[in-house]
Design an enzyme around this catalytic site. Sequence first.
Site, short mmCIF file in Angstrom:
data_model
loop_
_atom_site.label_atom_id
_atom_site.label_comp_id
_atom_site.label_asym_id
_atom_site.label_seq_id
_atom_site.Cartn_x
_atom_site.Cartn_y
_atom_site.Cartn_z
N ASP A 47 0.81 -1.21 0.00
CA ASP A 47 0.00 0.00 0.00
C ASP A 47 0.85 1.27 0.00
OD1 ASP A 47 -2.39 -1.42 -0.02
OD2 ASP A 47 -2.44 -1.60 2.16
N GLU A 118 -5.12 10.98 4.47
CA GLU A 118 -5.52 11.88 5.55
C GLU A 118 -4.50 12.99 5.73
OE1 GLU A 118 -2.57 9.33 6.88
OE2 GLU A 118 -4.58 8.46 6.73
#
Length: 258
Positions: A47, A118
């Site tokens: 990821d 984020e």
Amino acid sequence: MASRPTERISFVTNGTPEADVAAQRLQQRYGNIAFESAEVVVALGGDGLMLQTLHRVMRTSVPVYGMNFGSVGFMMNAFSEDDLGERLAAAQQTRIYPLSMQVVDTTGRSQTALALNEVSLFRSTYQAAKIQIVIDGETRLEELICDGVLLSTPAGSTAYNLSAHGPILPIEAPLLALTPISPFRPRRWRGAILGNRAVVKFITREAPKRPVSAVADNIEFQNVLEVTVREDRSHGVTLLFDPGTSLEERVLSEQFRY
């Protein structure tokens, strides 16, 4: 026999021996072109590599198809050398949009960055951070005493946001998750779910005594005074997933794990 390429593919890896060997074999079968000329990017890694690659294609319309050579691989597909052209042709697309972060530090300098997962604020020393939270020009929380606070996209809601006990957001939902990190006061505040048009401003209190850093994915700024965050629809990235394994399905399944 080598397979005839059906796309102009650029392969990238996370640099592990396993991923590099797999990339060499795939390049022999399907070819490999420069990253800047690709019609599709195939990322071999985890990821972290996917996030880096998505930032690289942010200002283009090039989709990214990942194959897992990492530990979790939440945003990756299973690895296979075979039928890559067919897998790419049949892949389901998911479009996600970043958050735009504007930072003003204690010297008055202003800087910007984009975050697909984020934007996070963290205390930089042993002193707890004191942060005022303003949403659309109205103060909603006068003072949050905490280790930090974050604002997450739906795509990032299953990452650090979930570890901080924030809510999982459906990937297509026009929402953002505002989540405290180890809140001390108010201790019972667990965050908020906001519309994706919200403009969120974080104002640090006692900044010289309680320094705070701001991070957009992997881009960090030190000694911040104010941080303003909003969704940026002028940029976006496209992820490709094998049928039945879309990001929407993965986010939904994550809510039933225990």
